[in-house]
Design an enzyme around this catalytic site. Structure first.
Site, PDB file in Angstrom:
ATOM      1  N   THR A  71       0.839  -1.178   0.000  1.00 57.89           N
ATOM      2  CA  THR A  71       0.000   0.000   0.000  1.00 57.89           C
ATOM      3  C   THR A  71       0.886   1.243   0.000  1.00 57.89           C
ATOM      4  O   THR A  71       2.059   1.147   0.309  1.00 57.89           O
ATOM      5  CB  THR A  71      -0.872  -0.019   1.284  1.00 57.89           C
ATOM      6  OG1 THR A  71      -1.606  -1.236   1.313  1.00 57.89           O
ATOM      7  CG2 THR A  71      -1.819   1.137   1.372  1.00 57.89           C
ATOM      8  N   GLY A  78      -0.544  -3.934   4.680  1.00 50.41           N
ATOM      9  CA  GLY A  78      -1.572  -4.967   4.689  1.00 50.41           C
ATOM     10  C   GLY A  78      -2.178  -5.186   6.057  1.00 50.41           C
ATOM     11  O   GLY A  78      -2.598  -4.253   6.751  1.00 50.41           O
TER      12      GLY A  78
END
EC number: 2.3.2.2
Length: 526
Positions: A348, A431
């Site tokens: 991310t 995550g």
């Protein structure tokens, strides 16, 4: 805590007018350029995340999802859920009939990408500029080229096999069949054209027309339930954030389907212990946080789903009295066995930006796994998310794969508020690790007096299956103490997470930023 300048590390960044912290210097610079041109924190955040979708392709992309929290002085916190859904005709039963027991890395892991809609709504609600201005840096990087940073090169190399398995991914993201090396200058001409379409036509130019049709056709050819109309009909939604108070500070999170409530449950457990008396680097502190996390994540895995499918109210899951009961499950001397279900009565990028008016934006954007599903459109160069891997195929669970449904989601931006004002915009990539990261950073600052950079630099640990994977900077005595309490300790090849933080010092009128040393990025202000 005072910094020892004879040891490695870096100081927090301090500025007055505006600040951005991201995982890549080019993205941080894109944000600061927008702030200096008179844009808001929202404009700057979208400019930064768009740039990251180009320069950090393993971690994020325009085919991913996005969540946003925005604090404006004197106004309620604004939240936006920019996660996508499964197809309107999706069903778990055909998959189970085929003997499939988890979605894994199949094409059914692809959900409609929600990011572009979230960017557009963020700009409309809180920005001064449009896509034509805020996408300028991203388009330039994609069209004219950018140098590959060190951590980006490492992450790219780890996924060559995944990219090679898809013709579109190999075409756009491999070069003579290989990943680029640190310092190589890379261009994405197809992605540049897609970004230009968005700059001209807005989100409609992404979800409809040639781009939307190609995304739908790409996954349909592999057996997905997704159709053109699933992309064309996508809309995210504004949400009312959820929160809990810890030591006088309110932690603000996005509600389900985001996993932010996990961090809230953990804090409700931990407030029942005297953490300040524990060595911040000692086994007792890390054992306690691990046990609280094991409970918090068990709550998440039992209950969390698309908000429309939640069976237990968030208020019950974040109830303080229940948090105290959960705390009683912890034994400070050993790893506890948890009940099968706890019920009350990755990859991310994250951006933190604060502007001169003290508008604070906490924004996170993700493809989930490295390069998402590894499926890329051949003409438009869009890598697609594999967020649907977070669905379960269990037939009686709130998070079961089903029609037009959002999966349990790991990405979570955060704000820390005090007396109604934003104290800090922060987030931790990684995550499933993210709630653990939120809690660890807050504890480092609130219990142990660390500054924003020290709180980020501090060693981390988390578990993988039945093992606790620790960073190499964890002291040996701490690892020994955790083993003595029943934790299966192993060293991790890669570090845990990636944090970015901007703190507002209201009394002195300055902004204080910290950035993750485990990534390539930086905080920068003016």
């Amino acid at each position: 805590m005072n910094r020892d300048f004879q040891l490695s590390g870096r100081s927090p960044v301090i500025a007055i007018n505006g600040m951005a912290a991201t995982s890549h210097p080019l993205a941080t610079l894109a944000a600061v350029d927008i702030l200096r041109d008179g844009g808001t924190a929202a404009d700057a955040a979208v400019a930064a995340v768009a740039a990251l979708c180009v320069v950090e392709p393993a971690n994020t992309g325009i085919g991913g999802d996005c969540y946003t929290l925005i604090s404006k002085p004197g106004k309620p916190v604004w939240g936006y859920n920019g996660s996508g859904r499964s197809g309107a005709n999706a069903s778990y039963q055909p998959l189970r009939d085929q003997g499939v027991r988890e979605i894994g890395d199949s094409v059914h892991s692809v959900t409609v990408p929600g990011a572009i809609d979230a960017w557009e709504q963020t700009l409309k609600a809180h920005g001064r500029f449009g896509f034509d201005r805020v996408l300028r840096a991203a388009i330039q990087y994609a069209e004219s080229g950018f140098p590959v940073a060190q951590r980006v090169a490492l992450d790219w190399q780890r996924h060559v096999g995944k990219l090679a398995a898809c013709r579109g991914a190999a075409k756009h993201y491999l070069f003579n069949g290989m990943a680029p090396k640190e310092g190589d200058v890379i261009r994405f001409p197809a992605l540049a054209e897609t970004l230009k379409t968005i700059a001209l036509k807005g989100a409609k130019g992404f979800y409809e027309g040639a781009v939307g049709a190609e995304m739908a056709a790409t996954v349909a050819a592999r057996g997905s339930f997704l159709k053109d109309e699933d992309f064309a009909n996508h809309r995210g939604n504004t949400v009312v954030p959820i929160s809990t108070e810890y030591r006088g500070v309110d932690l603000i999170e996005i509600p389900p389907n985001g996993q932010g409530l996990t961090a809230l449950v953990m804090l409700n457990i931990l407030e029942n212990f005297d953490l300040k008396s524990l060595d911040p680097m000692g086994p007792e502190r890390f054992h306690l946080v691990l046990e609280a996390a094991r409970i918090g994540y068990a709550v998440r895995d039992t209950h969390l789903s698309d908000a429309d499918h939640m069976r237990t109210p968030v208020a019950a899951l974040t109830d303080k009295a229940w948090g105290k009961k959960l705390a009683s499950l912890i034994d400070m001397n050993k790893r506890s066995e948890l009940p099968a279900a706890l019920t009350p009565g990755s990859n991310t990028v994250y951006i933190s930006v604060v502007d001169r008016d003290r508008n604070a934006v906490s924004l996170i954007n993700s493809l989930y796994s490295g390069f998402g599903a590894g499926i890329c459109t051949e003409r438009s160069g869009v890598l697609l998310t594999n967020r649907g891997a977070c669905f379960t195929l269990a037939p009686d669970h709130p998070n079961t794969f089903g029609p037009a449904k959002r999966p349990m989601h790991t990405i979570i931006p955060a704000l820390a508020m005090k007396n109604g004002r934003c104290e800090m915009s922060f987030g931790v990539m990684g995550g499933h690790y993210q709630p653990m990261g939120h809690v660890q950073i807050l504890l480092n600052m609130l219990e142990y007096g660390m500054d924003v950079q020290q709180a980020i630099d501090c060693p981390r640990l988390f578990w993988e299956n039945d093992r606790v994977a620790v960073e190499t900077s964890i002291p040996q005595r701490t690892m020994d103490g955790l083993r003595a309490r029943g934790h299966n300790i192993v060293l991790r090849d890669l570090p845990w997470g990636g944090a970015q933080t901007v703190k507002i010092d209201w009394d002195r009128g300055v902004l204080i930023g910290g950035s993750e040393p485990r990534n390539d990025g930086c905080a920068l202000g003016y």
